[in-house]
Design an enzyme around this catalytic site. Structure first.
Site, PDB file in Angstrom:
ATOM      1  N   CYS A 160       3.228  -6.665   6.566  1.00  0.00           N
ATOM      2  CA  CYS A 160       2.348  -5.617   6.037  1.00  0.00           C
ATOM      3  C   CYS A 160       1.992  -5.868   4.586  1.00  0.00           C
ATOM      4  O   CYS A 160       1.015  -5.308   4.069  1.00  0.00           O
ATOM      5  CB  CYS A 160       2.997  -4.241   6.190  1.00  0.00           C
ATOM      6  N   GLU A 169      14.156   1.753  -6.698  1.00  0.00           N
ATOM      7  CA  GLU A 169      14.249   2.145  -5.286  1.00  0.00           C
ATOM      8  C   GLU A 169      13.351   1.265  -4.421  1.00  0.00           C
ATOM      9  O   GLU A 169      13.721   0.889  -3.302  1.00  0.00           O
ATOM     10  CB  GLU A 169      13.882   3.621  -5.116  1.00  0.00           C
ATOM     11  N   ASN A 205      -1.756  -8.346   3.734  1.00  0.00           N
ATOM     12  CA  ASN A 205      -3.167  -7.954   3.711  1.00  0.00           C
ATOM     13  C   ASN A 205      -3.543  -7.342   2.370  1.00  0.00           C
ATOM     14  O   ASN A 205      -2.815  -6.526   1.804  1.00  0.00           O
ATOM     15  CB  ASN A 205      -3.473  -6.968   4.843  1.00  0.00           C
ATOM     16  N   ASP A 241     -12.553 -18.504 -14.472  1.00  0.00           N
ATOM     17  CA  ASP A 241     -13.251 -18.013 -15.664  1.00  0.00           C
ATOM     18  C   ASP A 241     -12.273 -18.096 -16.828  1.00  0.00           C
ATOM     19  O   ASP A 241     -11.348 -17.298 -16.934  1.00  0.00           O
ATOM     20  CB  ASP A 241     -13.744 -16.579 -15.462  1.00  0.00           C
ATOM     21  N   GLU A 247       0.874  -1.180   0.000  1.00  0.00           N
ATOM     22  CA  GLU A 247       0.000   0.000   0.000  1.00  0.00           C
ATOM     23  C   GLU A 247       0.911   1.231   0.000  1.00  0.00           C
ATOM     24  O   GLU A 247       1.594   1.515   0.975  1.00  0.00           O
ATOM     25  CB  GLU A 247      -0.935  -0.050   1.201  1.00  0.00           C
TER      26      GLU A 247
END
Length: 613
Positions: A392, A338, A395, A420, A204
């Site tokens: 971390c 990075e 999730n 599918d 995230e």
């Protein structure tokens, strides 16, 4: 038979070759003008959604070098998190945060039909803009600014005039931070890159735009936003082979002034940014990793700097990089590089390889864009996952896509579907029942090293041979699709014809360490050179205590600075120290290196095996 609506926008296709034109990427010496044709075949239920402007999947046809190509595009559904937000500052310094709706975005990944190695990262917001790889060459495409025209320019990257040919490099900052969960001990097992690559992970991601960057783009936050979305779409494409998604959780513009001291020293800027993130940003917005993009020109031709092996840490899960090029793909590659450092990946050395001239983690920016990681990077990422266990990344953020009824047969895996594979006529997945989009009742697995034709391979089937003296072979268990975790022999076992002892699954030898540091021109290691470590000077020492460099005792001298015999352009140097002034802790002899019979290096001492392990 599924009812299908064929939508075709027919446009004249006249490829036109020009000699020179100014485009967003700069002055382009050779280009083609094309008029893409959009040809989309979708089930009626999938396209009759008035709230959805951009389809989940599209196809475009146009010509490149006089040959027709078909570009297949699929929306990048992991580009944003549900709680995506943007922050800017009022003239009086107030923080203003909004949550813009980005539920129906226009950023796609794709491929060229009949080219197995092709890739594409495309924005379809206003025409087609982005890049694609065709027959091993990188092409850029963008719409021409001609009123009421569908004309696009297609050109090779090599045809863009480069203003600055100076060698650009990346810095890297090593950390010694202790994670919230302790690093796994050396005796524990490594997991395989195959297991980890194919387990989805999510970073995230938060981006901060400094004031110089904001001013450089004429204070136009909308234009910067679009530029960043295009860049991050490419970063996501780069990490797809490892099944890593990098969704954007937030974007912050320092519109009224920088909140840290952004200076030409990338090292100082990174330290300040990491501290600001820990102290301020994390208290406002949950995220896994943050990077600062700046228009500041860093010292020593440095394009970016990041901490190594720091993902999930409150301060060190950060990086800074420069808005260094008009070519979006190049800035995306810098960011991907990075971010690779944050994932525990060091710079490539000459022995590292990928399928192109240079790989993502090259210490210098290549003159050709590359979106491939090297074999070395894959091994280092694998070790990072096991040693640091970055929780971390596990999730999964909630998706922002419009929740619409699943359509079985459209080739997209949607909620309530187990699989599918398209229409029954086109399905090539033996595990999937195309009529119901459910797995067949007899299916045991779909993929994995120990899965074959939807069933587990027999117990005892070799799935990973031993790599070297310190590694062990693994076999399938008969009740799992995954190859067992990668085990290695106990520390201290002799390896490489008794030249070394196993340590954490490797056989550390000074010759290999020299080549990793100095390259292929290393010709050997002369043991008498290690006596210099008794000096205790700038570079010759065994360890540091309270910042003081401690000279080696004679019995420990092989556990200090590394010295190599080096030959280049006819010159021979017998005792070349592995030393860099700005990274003086690099170039020390590795832990676990043999320093005598039954002895290994441990924290700058030469100790018996039974003491070390």
């Amino acid at each position: 038979m599924m009812q299908v609506l064929l939508v075709t926008i027919c446009l004249a296709v006249f490829p036109y070759q020009g000699s020179s034109i100014i485009l967003e990427s700069g002055n382009v010496n050779d280009y083609e003008i094309v008029y893409p044709q959009k040809v989309t075949a979708l089930p009626i239920e999938a396209i009759l959604q008035p709230e959805q402007k951009y389809e989940d999947a599209m196809q475009y046809e146009f010509e490149v070098n006089g040959e027709p190509v078909v570009l297949h595009l699929e929306k990048n559904k992991n580009l944003f998190t549900k709680d995506y937000s943007e922050t800017h500052y009022s003239p009086d310094g107030r923080e203003i945060t909004t949550k813009p709706l980005i539920e129906d975005h226009c950023y796609y990944h794709g491929r060229i039909q009949n080219d197995a190695h092709s890739t594409a990262s495309i924005s379809a917001c206003n025409g087609l803009k982005g890049h694609f790889k065709l027959q091993g060459e990188t092409y850029l495409i963008e719409p021409l600014k001609i009123p009421d025209s569908e004309a696009h320019a297609v050109y090779k990257y090599e045809n863009i005039e480069k203003e600055d040919e100076a060698l650009k490099m990346c810095g890297v900052k090593h950390t010694n931070w202790e994670s919230d969960e302790p690093i796994k001990e050396a005796s524990q097992l490594f997991a395989t890159s195959e297991q980890h690559r194919f387990r989805e992970r999510y970073i995230e991601f938060f981006i901060v735009v400094d004031q110089r960057m904001y001013n450089k783009h004429n204070n136009d936050s909308a234009a910067i936003r679009t530029w960043i979305f295009e860049m991050l779409n490419t970063v996501n494409e780069i990490y797809l082979p490892w099944n890593i998604h990098v969704p954007l959780v937030g974007l912050e513009f320092w519109t009224q002034g920088d909140l840290i001291n952004v200076v030409s020293s990338a090292d100082k800027t990174l330290d300040s940014f990491g501290e600001w993130r820990r102290r301020d940003l994390l208290n406002r917005k949950a995220h896994d990793n943050a990077h600062l993009i700046t228009a500041m020109h860093f010292d020593a031709q440095t394009l970016g700097l990041a901490y190594t092996g720091s993902m999930c840490h409150p301060k060190y899960s950060t990086g800074v990089f420069q808005d260094s090029s008009e070519i979006n793909i190049f800035v995306a590659i810098t960011l991907a590089h990075e971010l690779g450092h944050n994932l525990g990946i060091s710079h490539d050395v000459p022995s590292c390889t990928c399928q192109t001239k240079a790989c993502i983690m090259s210490p210098y920016l290549s003159d050709q864009p590359t979106k491939l990681f090297s074999n070395c990077s894959e091994i280092q990422y694998e070790r990072f996952l096991t040693q640091r266990n970055p929780k971390c990344m596990i999730n999964k953020p909630l998706r922002t896509d419009i929740i619409s009824p699943p359509v079985c047969g459209n080739g997209l895996l949607e909620r309530e579907e187990e699989c599918d594979c398209g229409s029954p006529e086109n399905c090539r997945d033996p595990c999937c029942d195309a009529a119901s989009c459910k797995l067949h009742s007899w299916v045991e697995c779909e993929s994995g090293e120990c899965c074959d034709q939807c069933r587990f391979k027999r117990a005892g089937t070799l799935c990973r041979p031993a790599r070297d003296d310190c590694d062990m072979a693994e076999s399938c268990s008969g009740h799992s699709a995954d190859c067992p975790i990668d085990g290695f022999h106990a520390n201290g076992q002799p390896c490489s014809h008794n030249l070394g002892y196993c340590y954490n699954g490797k056989c550390p030898l000074t010759l290999y360490q020299c080549r990793a540091f100095l390259g292929k021109d290393v010709v050997g290691v002369q043991e008498s050179c290690f006596q210099y470590n008794r000096l205790g000077n700038t570079y010759a020492y065994c360890r540091k205590e309270n910042g003081r460099k401690i000279p080696c005792a004679p019995k420990d001298e092989k556990c200090g600075r590394l010295y190599c015999s080096y030959k280049s352009f006819g010159d021979y140097i017998s005792c070349l120290p592995c030393y860099r002034a700005n990274e003086e802790d690099k170039g020390m002899v590795d832990e676990g290196t043999k320093c005598g019979e039954g002895k290994v290096c441990s924290n700058g001492y030469c100790v018996d095996l039974n003491v070390a392990y």
